[in-house]
Structure formats: C-alpha cells, structure tokens
Design an enzyme around this catalytic site. Structure first.
Site, PDB file in Angstrom:
ATOM      1  N   CYS A 102       0.837  -1.214   0.000  1.00 33.52           N
ATOM      2  CA  CYS A 102       0.000   0.000   0.000  1.00 33.52           C
ATOM      3  C   CYS A 102       0.868   1.259   0.000  1.00 33.52           C
ATOM      4  O   CYS A 102       0.527   2.254  -0.659  1.00 33.52           O
ATOM      5  CB  CYS A 102      -0.915   0.018   1.225  1.00 33.52           C
ATOM      6  SG  CYS A 102      -2.043  -1.379   1.291  1.00 33.52           S
TER       7      CYS A 102
HETATM    8  C1  BEZ Z   1       0.565  -4.629   1.791  1.00 32.13           C
HETATM    9  O1  BEZ Z   1       0.204  -3.514   1.494  1.00 32.13           O
HETATM   10  O2  BEZ Z   1       1.752  -4.944   1.786  1.00 32.13           O
HETATM   11  C2  BEZ Z   1      -0.444  -5.678   2.136  1.00 32.13           C
HETATM   12  C3  BEZ Z   1      -1.604  -5.323   2.796  1.00 32.13           C
HETATM   13  C4  BEZ Z   1      -2.513  -6.305   3.124  1.00 32.13           C
HETATM   14  C5  BEZ Z   1      -2.286  -7.612   2.768  1.00 32.13           C
HETATM   15  C6  BEZ Z   1      -1.131  -7.961   2.063  1.00 32.13           C
HETATM   16  C7  BEZ Z   1      -0.205  -6.977   1.738  1.00 32.13           C
END
Ligand code: BEZ
Length: 217
Positions: free
Chosen positions: A48
C-alpha cells in the site's frame, strides 16, 4: 441496487465521509470532474505504501486531465495522517490527494470493497479489510471502470491513467482503442460506423478488414 453490486453505467452512490482534507460529501467534492476512488487494505503496510506513493507521483498527470483522486481504507484519520508522512519520506513524493477514513466501513460496504476471500486481510477483531478496488467515475457521475485486485497484488496506476485517456478520447471522438493503446496512437473506428462514412470523416482510414479499421485523430 443492492449494496456492493455496482455495475458499469450505474451512478456513483453518494456518501459523506471524513478525509485527510476535511469532511466531504462525495458528489459535491467531485462536482463535474472525472474522479478515481480507490481503496487499499491497510495503512503502514508495504504494498500500500508503494501504491499510494505511485498515485502521488502521478499528480501532474491527474491534474492535466482534470481528474480528482481520492483514496480509502478502514483506518482512522490519525493513522492516515501519520502514514502519509511515511509515504512522503519513503516514496520521495508528496501525497496531495485526500484519503477517506472509513472506520465504520460504510463506504467500503456501499462500493463492495471489502475482502471476501483472504482470511489474513482482516483487522484485529477479524473484520474484513478493503481490497484494492478502483472506480473511474466520469463528469456525469457514471461509473465507467471498476477493478478489484487482491490485497497481495499492487496495482499499475499507469494502466488506470491509460484507461482514463481511452475513455476521454472515446467519449470525445466516438471511437475505441486497441490492445495496449497509448495516448497519441491510432484508434479504432467502431463497427457501428459504415466504412463510407468513416472515410469521409477520416480520409486516412486504414481498412485492414471491414470490421477492423484504424485511424489517427
Ligand atoms: C501490503 O500492502 O503490503 C499488504 C496489505 C494487506 C495484505 C497484504 C499486503
């Protein structure tokens, strides 16, 4: 309309929300612009962080096309505000777009953004978080694109920008765009237009097959 079953062509549901740039009513905030409403699973997560950094870096591209961009997750405002500092620092950018703090999941539910498949994409209470949804909404408040990526896969926001370019040019010229098309390349004259009419409008029409006709604009 059932909650979470939006279709292309539907009017974007209106909502009130708290954002990092103050409270909004979505349709008043959007006014008659193009808009991109997108969700991410959670603040302070790696994928994210890279995604929101990429959206921030495209700021000039959004602005030049008069597109308003707004993010969303189920995190609190306090969390968003702290995380934006990390995004700016680690992605070498400045987040200028608002992010909705949808702590009660009301907007996520309305737009069908909640995760229905990943048992790890949940909050501390086991409640589902959002997936990576994108809605492109046109100046008439019509939903023109919806995509839903799983939490594990970061999106390609150059592709989202490419779709807006396609939608804007197709609306203006009543054409279509071929595979992997990019702004400035030849477009396709749709089969609803007779070749004799297309030739009047586009003298350099390239007729590969009666149904496969390209032109520059
Ligand atoms: C991420 O942004 O790295 C992430 C967020 C939720 C689940 C898997 C990855």
């Amino acid at each position: 309309m059932t909650l979470g079953t939006l279709l292309l062509g539907d009017k974007c549901p209106n909502f009130k929300a708290q954002t990092t740039q103050g409270p909004i009513e979505f349709q008043s905030w959007k006014k008659d612009s193009w808009a991109i409403l997108f969700s991410h699973p959670e603040d302070f997560t790696p994928v994210c962080t890279t995604e929101l950094g990429a959206v921030a870096k495209l700021n000039k591209e959004w602005e030049s096309r008069a597109i308003k961009v707004i993010g969303l997750s189920c995190n609190t405002m306090e969390s968003h505000e702290k995380w934006i500092l990390d995004i700016n620092e680690t992605q070498n950018t400045i987040v200028k777009f608002p992010i909705i703090a949808d702590f009660d999941r009301s907007v996520a539910t309305l737009y069908g953004m909640l995760d229905g498949q990943d048992p790890t994409n949940v909050d501390k209470k086991g409640m589902p978080l959002t997936v990576r949804s994108v809605f492109i909404i046109d100046p008439n408040d019509t939903i023109r694109l919806m995509i839903t990526y799983p939490a594990s896969t970061g999106r390609n926001f150059d592709e989202i920008l490419r779709v807006v370019d396609s939608l804007q040019i197709c609306d203006l010229h009543k054409v279509a765009t071929p595979v992997n098309w990019k702004k400035g390349e030849e477009v396709i004259v749709p089969p609803t237009v007779k070749t004799e009419d297309a030739l009047k409008k586009y003298p350099k029409l390239n007729v590969v097959k009666p149904y496969l006709r390209y032109t520059s604009l």
